[in-house]
Enzyme design. Structure first.
Site, PDB file in Angstrom:
ATOM      1  N   GLY A 280       0.848  -1.211   0.034  1.00  0.00           N
ATOM      2  CA  GLY A 280       0.123   0.081   0.150  1.00  0.00           C
ATOM      3  C   GLY A 280       0.626   1.183  -0.021  1.00  0.00           C
ATOM      4  CD  GLU A 322       0.607  -9.896   0.246  1.00  0.00           C
ATOM      5  OE1 GLU A 322      -0.432  -8.848   0.340  1.00  0.00           O
ATOM      6  OE2 GLU A 322       0.668 -10.889   0.525  1.00  0.00           O
ATOM      7  N   PRO A 323       4.614  -5.051  -0.803  1.00  0.00           N
ATOM      8  CG  PRO A 323       6.937  -4.443  -0.641  1.00  0.00           C
ATOM      9  CD  PRO A 323       5.886  -5.501   0.116  1.00  0.00           C
ATOM     10  NE  ARG A 325       0.490   2.493  -6.104  1.00  0.00           N
ATOM     11  CZ  ARG A 325      -0.476   2.561  -7.029  1.00  0.00           C
ATOM     12  NH1 ARG A 325      -0.213   3.186  -8.006  1.00  0.00           N
ATOM     13  NH2 ARG A 325      -1.429   1.822  -6.621  1.00  0.00           N
ATOM     14  NE  ARG A 362      -1.631   3.355 -11.623  1.00  0.00           N
ATOM     15  CZ  ARG A 362      -1.804   4.531 -11.314  1.00  0.00           C
ATOM     16  NH1 ARG A 362      -0.807   5.187 -11.778  1.00  0.00           N
ATOM     17  NH2 ARG A 362      -2.280   4.541 -10.111  1.00  0.00           N
ATOM     18  CE1 TYR A 366      -7.665   2.174 -10.939  1.00  0.00           C
ATOM     19  CE2 TYR A 366      -5.532   2.421 -11.872  1.00  0.00           C
ATOM     20  CZ  TYR A 366      -6.595   1.530 -11.488  1.00  0.00           C
ATOM     21  OH  TYR A 366      -6.503   0.038 -11.260  1.00  0.00           O
ATOM     22  CB  CYS A 393     -10.468   4.824 -32.160  1.00  0.00           C
ATOM     23  SG  CYS A 393      -9.677   4.954 -33.666  1.00  0.00           S
TER      24      CYS A 393
HETATM   25  N1  LLP Z   1      -1.211  -7.093  -1.446  1.00  0.00           N
HETATM   26  C1  LLP Z   1      -2.425  -7.345  -1.924  1.00  0.00           C
HETATM   27  C2  LLP Z   1      -3.414  -8.268  -1.338  1.00  0.00           C
HETATM   28  C3  LLP Z   1      -3.081  -6.284  -2.880  1.00  0.00           C
HETATM   29  O1  LLP Z   1      -4.130  -6.314  -3.332  1.00  0.00           O
HETATM   30  C4  LLP Z   1      -2.022  -5.349  -3.570  1.00  0.00           C
HETATM   31  C5  LLP Z   1      -2.500  -4.574  -4.472  1.00  0.00           C
HETATM   32  C6  LLP Z   1      -0.958  -5.482  -2.914  1.00  0.00           C
HETATM   33  C7  LLP Z   1      -0.446  -6.178  -2.177  1.00  0.00           C
HETATM   34  C8  LLP Z   1       0.267  -4.242  -3.313  1.00  0.00           C
HETATM   35  O2  LLP Z   1      -0.229  -3.176  -3.278  1.00  0.00           O
HETATM   36  P1  LLP Z   1       0.809  -1.623  -3.565  1.00  0.00           P
HETATM   37  O3  LLP Z   1       2.122  -2.026  -2.485  1.00  0.00           O
HETATM   38  O4  LLP Z   1       1.072  -1.892  -5.037  1.00  0.00           O
HETATM   39  O5  LLP Z   1      -0.111  -0.628  -3.017  1.00  0.00           O
HETATM   40  N2  LLP Z   1      -4.089  -0.795 -10.459  1.00  0.00           N
HETATM   41  C9  LLP Z   1      -4.172  -0.244  -9.045  1.00  0.00           C
HETATM   42  C10 LLP Z   1      -3.467  -0.764  -8.119  1.00  0.00           C
HETATM   43  C11 LLP Z   1      -4.256  -1.824  -7.653  1.00  0.00           C
HETATM   44  C12 LLP Z   1      -3.709  -2.560  -6.219  1.00  0.00           C
HETATM   45  C13 LLP Z   1      -4.157  -3.885  -6.166  1.00  0.00           C
HETATM   46  N3  LLP Z   1      -3.739  -4.685  -4.859  1.00  0.00           N
HETATM   47  C14 LLP Z   1      -3.364   1.057  -9.846  1.00  0.00           C
HETATM   48  O6  LLP Z   1      -2.853   1.110 -10.831  1.00  0.00           O
HETATM   49  O7  LLP Z   1      -3.363   1.963  -9.024  1.00  0.00           O
END
Ligand code: LLP
Length: 472
Positions: A280, A322-323, A325, A362, A366, A393
């Site tokens: 997150g 679980e990083p 992004r 994206r 978003y 298109c």
């Molecule tokens: N763990 C779980 C269970 C998740 O669902 C996610 C992301 C992560 C870890 C990793 O989260 P992060 O560290 O990347 O924030 N497509 C969207 C983002 C969707 C994230 C879904 N889950 C975007 O492009 O912003």
């Protein structure tokens, strides 16, 4: 500034004018790459051209074509190390960061992340097979998903991958598979923690309207049920509160909720050793974004989990996170070639590039903002306001709205930063546009890690019924 190139040509990068009134600095903080706009090896060479990982971007474009995903190995490794170092410094027990491979799943990225000692989170057979092909040890992989197929569960169980049970259906299917299994299934249980995050605000509720995980009210029932399942070895609990989060308080609150779950699970006889707090942490897409450092995020999470366990007199679990992004986004950029230009007097100038919503969905999905510069003139005065459109298109196919750029014409090369996460992995073939190639740059070398799709590739799965075959 990090001098990554062997070439003596690299010089200190001046501030770069782009994407708004404020100049931005190329990424300079290897301790927390999520806070940089650009990869940590970004430099401007003596000819004023942008280079990353010791490779001049326009040379990469000439060699590999555009659109091109460029991934900087040094930045990715620095992010992995930042998580591992912070976890071992801030958490008194064992810990492991798992790369959320949905952010960008490829064999090469997996291999790198595995080398750095991280684990991996997969959400489908495709991501799981990619992880295994990249050499990720199965015992460091977890399989997520709110609707796993029997085949996906069988694959995970067979390879010794930990399954994150998301709902009763997972448990039913695993029970069905149990007679064929050679070993008990390592299970984690996902539940919705009642913490909901939007990027800049969050709420706490007892229940959440979420498709993921068990409702907290069901936790006790499912834990009791699993205690009677001989095939199941419940090793952990999981929760994830959202993505691109800049606040730290929701993660503190999560620790307490999870420690309550841990206490309950242990009281029911499950030897739960892992707490997985999800991912997150946000990143900087534009100058005004100000996410916490990886170290601050980890220190907050680790401190809160340790404290919550102490408060409840619980033996410390292994801490997993679980990083996605924040590990990979700012390691990546996308190169595009500018094509047509359309000026609507008094209204707007559109610059069209050779990619768009199919390689970066994206902005249209978003309304996400990005930062861009001209790769061969990053220091030139950004005297024009333009809107960078894609070639699809669809009127909404806009990558960057109203950004400041030096006057650009067809053939100019545009570098869009922070595209390492949720771009390649979310790419489509809309309009039958092939997906870009991806290269990994390091010390002046560029390795192709994903071949460019060709238009003919897109016909591979088409089947023409015999009765429709044109008669010539
Ligand atoms: N763990 C779980 C269970 C998740 O669902 C996610 C992301 C992560 C870890 C990793 O989260 P992060 O560290 O990347 O924030 N497509 C969207 C983002 C969707 C994230 C879904 N889950 C975007 O492009 O912003």
């Amino acid at each position: 500034m990090v001098m990554s190139s062997e070439s003596a040509a690299a010089v200190e990068a001046p501030p770069v004018q782009a994407a708004g009134p404020e100049p931005f600095e190329p990424g300079r903080d290897p301790a927390s790459p999520n806070r940089n706009l650009t990869p940590i090896t970004t430099e401007v060479d003596v000819k004023g051209r942008l280079q990353v990982g010791g490779c001049v971007l326009s040379d990469l474009a000439r060699t590999f074509g555009t659109p091109l995903y460029v991934l900087d190995e040094a930045t990715l490794r620095a992010s992995c190390r930042a998580y591992s170092r912070a976890l071992s410094q801030a958490y008194p027990g064992p810990s492991l960061a798992l790369y959320a491979s949905k952010a960008n799943s490829s064999v090469a990225i997996t291999a790198l992340v595995a080398q750095e000692g991280l684990g991996l989170d997969a959400v489908s057979a495709g991501e799981l097979l990619t992880a295994l092909a990249g050499g990720m040890p199965p015992e460091r992989i977890v399989l997520h998903g709110n609707n796993k197929s029997l085949e996906e569960l069988a694959l995970a169980a067979d390879r010794g991958v930990t399954v994150v049970a998301d709902n009763w259906r997972d448990i039913e299917l695993l029970t069905e598979l149990a007679p064929q299994l050679r070993q008990p299934v390592r299970l984690m249980l996902r539940f919705t923690p009642g913490i909901e995050c939007h990027t800049h605000e969050y709420i706490r509720t007892g229940h959440l309207d979420s498709k993921f995980g068990f409702d907290p009210d069901q936790l006790e029932t499912v834990l009791q049920h699993l205690a009677a399942c001989g095939w199941a070895r419940l090793t952990g609990l999981h929760a994830h509160i959202g993505s691109q989060i800049f606040e730290l308080q929701p993660h503190r609150d999560l620790a307490g909720v999870m420690a309550d779950g841990l206490q309950l699970a242990r009281s029911l006889g499950h030897p739960v050793t892992d707490l997985n707090v999800g991912g997150g942490l946000g990143i900087r897409y534009v100058v005004s974004d100000d996410p916490p450092t990886i170290e601050d995020w980890v220190r907050t999470v680790a401190g809160a989990v340790a404290q919550a366990c102490r408060d409840r007199n619980l033996e410390l679990p292994r801490l997993l996170c679980e990083p996605g992004r924040s590990l990979v986004a700012t390691a990546g950029l996308t190169l595009y070639t500018v094509g047509s230009r359309k000026t609507i007097p008094g209204l707007r100038t559109y610059l069209a590039v050779d990619g768009g919503m199919s390689d970066n969905p994206r902005p249209i999905t978003y309304q996400s903002p990005y930062t861009a510069v001209l790769a061969d003139r990053p220091g030139a005065e950004a005297s024009e306001t333009v809107t960078v459109a894609g070639k699809h298109c669809e009127s909404g196919d806009v990558l960057l709205k109203d950004i400041a750029l030096p006057p650009a014409t067809s053939g100019d090369l545009l570098a869009v930063f922070a595209t390492g996460a949720y771009n390649a992995s979310m790419a489509s073939n809309y309009n039958r546009i092939p997906r870009p190639a991806a290269v990994l740059v390091h010390d002046g070398m560029a390795d192709l890690v994903q071949r460019r799709e060709q238009p003919e590739d897109l016909l591979r799965y088409d089947v023409l019924p015999a009765r429709l075959t044109p008669v010539i």
